[in-house]
Design an enzyme around this catalytic site. Structure first.
Site, PDB file in Angstrom:
ATOM      1  N   GLY B 324      32.728  44.740  45.215  1.00  0.00           N
ATOM      2  CA  GLY B 324      31.881  44.030  44.250  1.00  0.00           C
ATOM      3  C   GLY B 324      32.692  43.019  43.470  1.00  0.00           C
ATOM      4  O   GLY B 324      32.232  41.909  43.189  1.00  0.00           O
ATOM      5  N   TRP B 327      33.426  40.174  45.730  1.00  0.00           N
ATOM      6  CA  TRP B 327      32.201  39.391  45.960  1.00  0.00           C
ATOM      7  C   TRP B 327      32.141  38.227  44.968  1.00  0.00           C
ATOM      8  O   TRP B 327      31.694  37.138  45.290  1.00  0.00           O
ATOM      9  CB  TRP B 327      30.968  40.287  45.797  1.00  0.00           C
ATOM     10  CG  TRP B 327      29.678  39.535  45.898  1.00  0.00           C
ATOM     11  CD1 TRP B 327      28.988  39.261  47.036  1.00  0.00           C
ATOM     12  CD2 TRP B 327      28.907  38.963  44.828  1.00  0.00           C
ATOM     13  NE1 TRP B 327      27.855  38.544  46.750  1.00  0.00           N
ATOM     14  CE2 TRP B 327      27.784  38.356  45.397  1.00  0.00           C
ATOM     15  CE3 TRP B 327      29.066  38.904  43.442  1.00  0.00           C
ATOM     16  CZ2 TRP B 327      26.815  37.693  44.645  1.00  0.00           C
ATOM     17  CZ3 TRP B 327      28.120  38.254  42.693  1.00  0.00           C
ATOM     18  CH2 TRP B 327      27.005  37.661  43.283  1.00  0.00           C
ATOM     19  N   HIS B 328      32.643  38.478  43.746  1.00  0.00           N
ATOM     20  CA  HIS B 328      32.584  37.431  42.726  1.00  0.00           C
ATOM     21  C   HIS B 328      33.569  36.308  43.009  1.00  0.00           C
ATOM     22  O   HIS B 328      33.355  35.176  42.555  1.00  0.00           O
ATOM     23  CB  HIS B 328      32.862  38.018  41.338  1.00  0.00           C
ATOM     24  CG  HIS B 328      31.703  38.785  40.797  1.00  0.00           C
ATOM     25  ND1 HIS B 328      31.492  40.113  41.092  1.00  0.00           N
ATOM     26  CD2 HIS B 328      30.664  38.407  40.010  1.00  0.00           C
ATOM     27  CE1 HIS B 328      30.389  40.515  40.492  1.00  0.00           C
ATOM     28  NE2 HIS B 328      29.864  39.512  39.844  1.00  0.00           N
ATOM     29  N   GLY B 329      34.623  36.596  43.699  1.00  0.00           N
ATOM     30  CA  GLY B 329      35.576  35.530  43.988  1.00  0.00           C
ATOM     31  C   GLY B 329      36.792  36.052  44.702  1.00  0.00           C
ATOM     32  O   GLY B 329      37.118  37.239  44.609  1.00  0.00           O
ATOM     33  N   PHE B 502      30.133  31.866  42.045  1.00  0.00           N
ATOM     34  CA  PHE B 502      30.244  33.073  42.864  1.00  0.00           C
ATOM     35  C   PHE B 502      29.356  32.973  44.093  1.00  0.00           C
ATOM     36  O   PHE B 502      29.253  33.840  44.871  1.00  0.00           O
ATOM     37  CB  PHE B 502      29.883  34.316  42.054  1.00  0.00           C
ATOM     38  CG  PHE B 502      30.613  34.379  40.733  1.00  0.00           C
ATOM     39  CD1 PHE B 502      31.948  34.031  40.661  1.00  0.00           C
ATOM     40  CD2 PHE B 502      29.967  34.750  39.574  1.00  0.00           C
ATOM     41  CE1 PHE B 502      32.623  34.052  39.451  1.00  0.00           C
ATOM     42  CE2 PHE B 502      30.634  34.786  38.355  1.00  0.00           C
ATOM     43  CZ  PHE B 502      31.957  34.434  38.297  1.00  0.00           C
TER      44      PHE B 502
END
Lengths: 390, 502
Positions: B324, B327-329, B502
């Site tokens: 997770g 996933w943001h970066g 993102f």
């Protein structure tokens, strides 16, 4: 007897929307009025006409600089025009007399933009000579990428610039409400707000707010506050931070440079590239700093004989003034890479000793320029040497 | 295009809305207005960069084709599984290439002791969102829960512009029935009033509140790239960023719901006052709800969830949160942020289990002081994690945390904050809004503007506000809208939402 009926959800919502709309329409109307009167929403052509009629007018609106510069260029139809980055904003028409000159700096940051601007220039007038900023960082991929947003320049900005104008007025309301209050009587009287400063007349909300703007000859008048703080900015790192280096000259930009040069050649225009002086501390950093050595590759390649050859082969008369005598004097700069008016004048004095430059600009008043520089030194003038002389 | 941008506010949105309802008025067939909205959404997306348009179109066509293959009735399970695997590989491959290739090269370079030149890749906006939306869909088609044959409807499902760039991550079962529904044919005054009000609240939150906190946080975080900063500055930056990202994301979620409702489409609530949470578990049920749901349903449960014992559960939690985070970066700081939240969740679940076993602890957790303490403690943990999330790189985060907790001996004197007292007051006001005021879901409860995809307990709200189309609310909305539009005109294109990256 008829009883009062309860309002329906629809009628309540309708009333809600009307109440919501009234103040918005009213305030936007007021701002539109201010923008229309203050010049913020004028077309570049209208602003250009105003300046033509009143050369003491210094104009700055939130519209992109290049639109105004292009309009002034179209109006002046100069023999010699200077295009490029902010490094040449202090070049004055007095330095190019007796040529009909216009400084269109702040119009292009890379070769693609130079070509684009030149194409637009050619639509209205063919100058004899183009002097342009030719700097090492223009071959750095990161610099070009960083300024890519300007690639989509719209020289006829249309409706978006109108919204920017409105934003400019609102910005002033937010950041400087006192100024707006001071201008209110003039605006309510339906007159154009023009602020007198030091024998110049500022026009445009942005100009009045910042006490800055574009002079009649295209050079940039900075605010007194900005000029006072200038020497503090002359630190080595400002150049390195602002102008990204690269390991080598980007081949794509070399190609773009060739394209620009070809367009000028094909139209019979003489191209003169000038690298304006850089503060010595900045140069020393690029020449000697081990951590920056790789990034300074583009700087070394730019200064190499091969690059001089490349420029010459493409018909560019290149004058590398980065290491100008006196570039160790911070008083010739606004920061690590922007020479001030005296710094630019010093550049022209040094260029006057160059036979190639003399032959290109045979009519230039070199002796007068030297005298002006000597006077500037004597009077300790850094900016505003030519003030309102055009 | 940004919701806060002039082009959107004055051109795209009004024209899109007008076109939609004109078409709805003259054409009974819902396909017409669905197609209009899908094309408009692609224009919205392509406005950023026309090259992105090719990427999203290719992704849509490929995934639609896969969904058709997977959804074929006479297909054997084995073939379906092969198609699903291929589809997942294509989707994740694309995501890895665009988002993680350079990070991977950087890591490999570090390990190998040789720096590789980064690839010239531009990250397409919202790629994580549209990839995950489609993965969800494909998995559900495989499970036999959905199979959309209508291509324009599928395109709209993926591209519907209010959610496209920053979520929520939509679930087909919630959205497909709404596209082209009869209820979305007419624009009523009440929908217009409600939609505009929610949009105005979002606009105000973004441009007046979130961006103001950004002005406090950014210079200090930037300074902490090279050195430590004074302790007060460090806390100001950390708290301001926490408030910035809160209001930024909350604003986006509100604006998306407000815009959607004007088209007669209800988006899921993606944000439910997360700073009112009294535990990290609760935080993740309130923050980016659709992402939490995706991670839970399609990753955590697939890994085994809590079915294989406590240890495996914690392991699954950690894997889910680390992914997770990534996933943001693509970056070590995102990885650390995810890891930290994984740890928080593990501790939180452990504590809950302990409370169940020790009645005294359970009893204590009902006390007011405990609730307040938990609220503040949760907030502290969240703020610490945000430092990693915001930091450019590890050293940046380390400098910030050292400064916040006065670790290290470096004496730092230069302060970046002009008036520390006033700044803290501003921060306090920000937290007051987060913790004491109701959110859109509560304020518009009777009007049902969004879908509740996670049933949270009502968060405590000190101030009760209910929206009704009254004169007072009209004036408040006018003020919000005016200030928002004014800031939008002033800022131009310089105010992107944080979640856009993102």
């Amino acid at each position: 007897m008829k009883g009062r009926t309860e309002p329906t959800v629809a009628s309540q919502s309708k009333r809600y929307l009307i109440i919501l709309a009234i103040p918005i329409v009213f305030i936007i109307g007021c701002v539109e009025y201010i923008a229309a009167l203050s010049g913020e929403s004028y077309s570049p052509q209208a602003l250009s006409e105003m300046q033509k009629a009143d050369p003491r007018l210094v104009i700055l609106t939130k519209q992109p600089y290049y639109t105004f510069k292009l309009a002034r260029y179209a109006q002046e139809k100069p023999e010699v025009v200077y295009i490029g980055t902010s490094r040449s904003v202090h070049v004055r028409s007095e330095m190019f007399k007796p040529y009909n000159f216009y400084n269109a700096s702040l119009s292009a940051w890379n070769f693609t933009q130079l070509t684009q601007f030149l194409k637009l220039m050619l639509e209205v007038h063919h100058p004899q000579m183009i002097v342009f900023s030719l700097d090492y960082f223009m071959f750095s991929h990161d610099w070009v990428r960083g300024n890519r947003k300007y690639d989509d320049f719209t020289y006829h900005p249309g409706i978006k610039s109108h919204f920017q104008a409105i934003g400019s007025v609102l910005d002033l309301c937010k950041t400087s409400p006192k100024k707006i209050r001071a201008l209110l009587p003039t605006l309510i009287a339906g007159e154009k707000p023009i602020e007198e400063t030091d024998h110049m007349r500022l026009f445009g909300m942005h100009g009045i707010h910042n006490e800055a703007g574009m002079r009649y000859d295209g050079s940039f008048l900075f605010s007194k506050g900005q000029l006072q703080s200038a020497p503090k900015l002359t630190v080595t790192e400002t150049l390195i931070q602002a102008m990204p280096g690269a390991a080598q000259m980007d081949p794509k930009e070399i190609e773009a440079m060739k394209e620009f040069a070809k367009l000028a050649r094909d139209n019979g225009i003489t191209l003169v590239g000038i690298a304006m002086p850089l503060f010595k501390g900045s140069i020393d950093y690029m020449d000697t700093n081990k951590d920056y050595w790789k990034q300074a590759g583009v700087w070394r390649e730019f200064n190499s004989p091969e690059s001089q050859q490349l420029f010459a082969e493409n018909g560019i008369h290149f004058f590398n003034m980065a290491r100008l005598k006196g570039n160790d004097d911070i008083r010739n700069f606004m920061d690590g890479y922007h020479p001030n008016e005296r710094g630019v004048l010093a550049t022209f004095v040094e260029l006057s000793a160059n036979p190639e430059f003399r032959s290109l600009f045979s009519k230039l008043e070199f002796d007068r320029i030297k005298k002006d520089y000597a006077n500037a030194l004597e009077n300790d003038q850094l900016f505003e040497i030519y003030h309102d002389k055009f | 295009m940004l919701f806060t941008q002039i082009e959107f506010l004055f051109f795209f949105f009004p024209l899109c809305l007008l076109g939609y309802f004109v078409l709805a008025r003259f054409f009974q067939n819902p396909l017409i207005r669905i197609t209009w909205l899908a094309v408009a959404s692609l224009v919205f997306y392509g406005y950023w960069d026309k090259h992105f348009l090719k990427i999203i179109l290719v992704s849509i066509v490929i995934n639609y084709a896969f969904s058709c293959f997977i959804g074929k009735r006479d297909q054997s399970l084995k073939v379906k599984r092969s198609f699903l695997t291929a589809a997942l590989l294509v989707n994740l491959g694309g995501l890895v290439y665009y988002k993680y290739a350079n990070f991977g090269l950087h890591v490999i370079g570090k390990i190998a002791g040789h720096a590789f030149d980064p690839l010239s890749i531009v990250l397409p906006l919202g790629i994580s969102f549209f990839t995950f939306t489609q993965i969800t869909y494909l998995v559900d088609v495989y499970r036999g829960q959905s199979a959309e044959k209508n291509f324009p409807k599928y395109v709209l499902f993926v591209t519907f512009f209010p959610h496209l760039i920053a979520g929520p991550i939509l679930h087909h079962s919630e959205m497909m029935p709404q596209f082209g529904a009869e209820t979305s044919r007419k624009l009523s005054y009440d929908k217009l009033a409600m939609g505009l009000t929610i949009f105005a609240i979002g606009l105000f939150k973004k441009l007046l509140i979130a961006d103001s906190f950004a002005l406090l946080a950014n210079p200090i975080f930037n300074q902490a790239i090279v050195a430590q900063v004074p302790i007060f500055d460090a806390w100001i930056a950390a708290l301001s960023y926490s408030l910035q990202i809160y209001f930024d994301f909350s604003a986006y979620s509100d604006m998306a719901i407000g815009i959607s409702i004007l088209f007669g489409i209800r988006l899921p609530f993606n944000f439910d006052s997360p700073y009112k949470s009294r535990s990290i578990i609760e935080f993740w049920r309130r923050w980016h709800i659709s992402l939490s749901r995706f991670l839970r349903d399609y990753l955590y449960f697939e890994l085994g969830g809590n079915r294989k014992g406590t240890l495996a559960r914690y392991g699954n939690l950690m894997i889910t949160m680390v992914l997770g985070g990534l996933w943001h970066g693509a970056g070590i700081t995102y990885l650390l942020w995810g890891t930290l939240h994984g740890l928080y969740l593990m501790v939180n679940h452990g504590w809950r289990n302990l409370c169940k076993k020790v009645p005294a602890l359970l009893h204590m957790s009902d006390k007011a002081f405990w609730k307040v303490g938990m609220l503040l403690f949760t907030q502290l943990m969240v703020v610490i994690a945000w430092v990693f999330f915001k930091a450019e790189h590890f050293r940046n985060a380390r400098n910030m945390l050292y400064s916040m907790f006065h670790i290290g001996s470096k004496k730092v004197e230069q302060t970046f904050t002009n008036d520390i007292g006033l700044t803290f007051l501003f921060i306090f006001a920000g937290y007051f809004i987060c913790m004491a005021l109701p959110n859109i879901k509560d304020m518009f409860k009777e009007h049902n503007p969004g879908l509740e995809i996670y049933k949270n307990d009502q968060a405590s709200t000190l101030v009760q506000l209910r929206w009704t189309p009254t004169v007072t609310w009209a004036v408040i909305t006018a003020v919000f809208l005016l200030l928002g539009i004014s800031m939008s005109l002033i800022m131009g294109d310089r105010s992107p939402f944080l979640y856009f990256q993102f």
